[in-house]
Design an enzyme around this catalytic site. Structure first.
Site, mmCIF file in Angstrom:
data_model
loop_
_atom_site.group_PDB
_atom_site.id
_atom_site.type_symbol
_atom_site.label_atom_id
_atom_site.label_comp_id
_atom_site.label_asym_id
_atom_site.label_seq_id
_atom_site.Cartn_x
_atom_site.Cartn_y
_atom_site.Cartn_z
ATOM 1 N N HIS A 1 6.920 -41.402 18.892
ATOM 2 C CA HIS A 1 7.255 -40.728 17.624
ATOM 3 C C HIS A 1 8.633 -40.087 17.777
ATOM 4 C CE1 HIS A 1 3.471 -41.204 15.433
ATOM 5 N NE2 HIS A 1 2.943 -41.237 16.627
ATOM 6 N N PHE B 1 -10.356 -35.145 15.492
ATOM 7 C CA PHE B 1 -9.865 -33.859 14.986
ATOM 8 C C PHE B 1 -10.088 -33.809 13.476
ATOM 9 C CE2 PHE B 1 -8.471 -34.080 19.103
ATOM 10 C CZ PHE B 1 -7.648 -35.172 19.294
ATOM 11 N N ASP C 1 -9.398 -33.108 10.306
ATOM 12 C CA ASP C 1 -8.309 -32.645 9.431
ATOM 13 C C ASP C 1 -8.638 -33.087 8.014
ATOM 14 O OD1 ASP C 1 -5.935 -35.272 9.150
ATOM 15 O OD2 ASP C 1 -7.982 -35.426 9.878
ATOM 16 N N ASP D 1 -8.832 -41.534 16.993
ATOM 17 C CA ASP D 1 -8.322 -40.604 15.981
ATOM 18 C C ASP D 1 -6.818 -40.789 15.758
ATOM 19 O OD1 ASP D 1 -6.732 -38.008 15.509
ATOM 20 O OD2 ASP D 1 -8.679 -37.602 14.619
ATOM 21 N N ASP E 1 -2.391 -42.418 12.427
ATOM 22 C CA ASP E 1 -1.127 -43.167 12.266
ATOM 23 C C ASP E 1 -1.311 -44.253 11.202
ATOM 24 O OD1 ASP E 1 -0.093 -43.066 15.784
ATOM 25 O OD2 ASP E 1 0.159 -41.632 14.147
#
Ligand SMILES: Nc1nc2c(c(CN[C@H]3C=C[C@H](O)[C@@H]3O)cn2[C@@H]2O[C@H](COP(=O)(O)O)[C@@H](O)[C@H]2O)c(=O)[nH]1
Length: 372
Positions: free
Chosen positions: A51, A246, A248, A341, A346
């Protein structure tokens, strides 16, 4: 052996949910699709450094960088960009760094990198703990926007920065590396140290009469350190596979797209109207807990697919007879909830237009919270 409260909570939430379910056929097809795509892209921890905004060097200051990023890794959805198609509304909060305009999660990372390039030691705990060295106004300037929309929850960001800085200075000699050292290479122990020492990471709720732990930012903090250091040095953990997905607001949207989550008509209507879901409310907890559980089921399914693949290779080699012991052992691919994840997140960012307007359109759920 420390038990994993998040996985136990996710299973409990799944078993007591009314508006969110996990279709078995969705898991079977979704796991196959995700596994094929992860194999094709050789998805592994080396992707983390690719990234553009992630550090290329991995050393003690990178640990501080990751701590601050994951301390602030929450709530980037925009009140202005209600379509959220991935083609950003021109007025939504945006930070330009090295001539690239970033929105969402990456806008916060860009602001931190911009401050560091301006010579502000923003990732140093003793510095960001101190209102004298770093006044609130200066934090506001660091997260300044190119547009009229300000960074969401700015006052909360200032508050969690001060709290975390103070705890690191008073209890860990000003370095997150000292917290890692106390965890003695256990990812679960590090999650426990983080959630018990820093209140802004203590991401839990009351659900059906019991406390449930989600711990999204504490777990992604450990995961980012593991991925950056590729299971070495500060990033070496003997139980990293215990870390869950995670929870989110972006990955649940992709899980719905993969048919790995199913929502009731009432919940779909709420999401479609862009109605706010309070943090800790039953619907919000059902979305987050079932997302964790769905990725756990995907992970188990992918491990079965890997095992089946190995058996086929083994059988073929034995039949042909010529392959030696080494050739017969296929390259073992690491698959855990973290990599699944990261891959799904992504993917969601790359396919955001399709997720919001495609065949199975669904909007992200809108909760304002410092937890994710
Ligand atoms: N489950 C999960 N949630 C993640 C991430 C990340 C960034 N991690 C990447 C960075 C380095 C590694 O390479 C990771 O790939 C951010 N978020 C969450 O998304 C939301 C932001 O979304 P948007 O508004 O669309 O930018 C917000 O809740 C934020 O907390 C992840 O990986 N997994």
């Amino acid at each position: 052996m420390i038990s994993n409260p998040v996985l136990e909570s996710a299973e409990f939430i799944h078993n007591h949910s009314k508006h969110v379910t996990i279709p078995d056929d969705g898991i079977v097809h979704g796991a196959a699709k995700i596994f094929e795509a992860m194999k094709k892209t050789h998805y592994d921890t080396s992707k983390w450094k690719e990234h553009p905004l992630n550090p290329k060097e991995c050393n003690a200051s990178t640990v501080d960088w990751i701590f601050l990023v994951d301390l602030l890794n929450f709530s980037f959805w925009s009140e202005i960009d209600i379509d959220d198609t991935g083609v950003p509304h021109p007025d939504r909060y945006r930070v330009t760094f090295h001539d690239v305009g970033y929105t969402g999660y990456w806008s916060m990372v860009a602001a931190i990198n911009r401050a560091l390039e301006e010579g502000i030691p923003i990732t140093t705990p003793a510095f960001f703990a101190s209102e004298e060295h770093l006044p609130d106004k200066e934090i506001e300037r660091i997260f300044r926007s190119d547009t009229k929309e300000q960074v969401p929850l700015l006052q909360d960001r200032i508050r969690v920065i001060r709290e975390a800085g103070r705890v690191l200075v008073e209890k860990f000699d000003g370095r997150f590396a000292n917290v890692i050292a106390q965890a003695d290479r256990s990812a679960l122990k590090l999650v426990e140290l983080v959630t018990s020492n820093f209140t802004s990471f203590k991401d839990e709720a009351e659900f059906c009469g019991r406390k449930v732990q989600i711990f999204k930012r504490a777990q992604i903090l450990v995961a980012d350190i593991w991925a950056c250091f590729q299971n070495e040095s500060y990033g070496e953990f003997k139980d990293i596979d215990e870390i869950t997905m995670f929870a989110d607001y972006r990955v649940p949207q992709a899980l719905y797209h993969f048919h790995c989550l199913q929502y009731s008509p009432d919940l779909l209507a709420i999401l479609d109207r862009g109605e706010m879901l309070p943090n800790g409310s039953p619907l919000e907890v059902e979305i987050r807990g079932n997302s964790i559980w769905a990725v756990e089921l995907i992970r188990k399914r992918i491990l079965e697919l890997i095992k089946k693949e190995q058996e086929d290779v083994q059988e073929k080699a034995e039949k042909e007879g010529e392959a030696g012991e080494e050739e017969r052992k296929p390259k073992m691919m690491t698959v855990n909830a973290i990599l699944i994840d990261f891959f799904i997140w992504d993917f969601a960012k790359a396919a955001q237009l399709d997720l919001t307007l495609g065949q199975r359109p669904v909007k992200v759920h809108r909760t304002r919270s410092v937890f994710y």
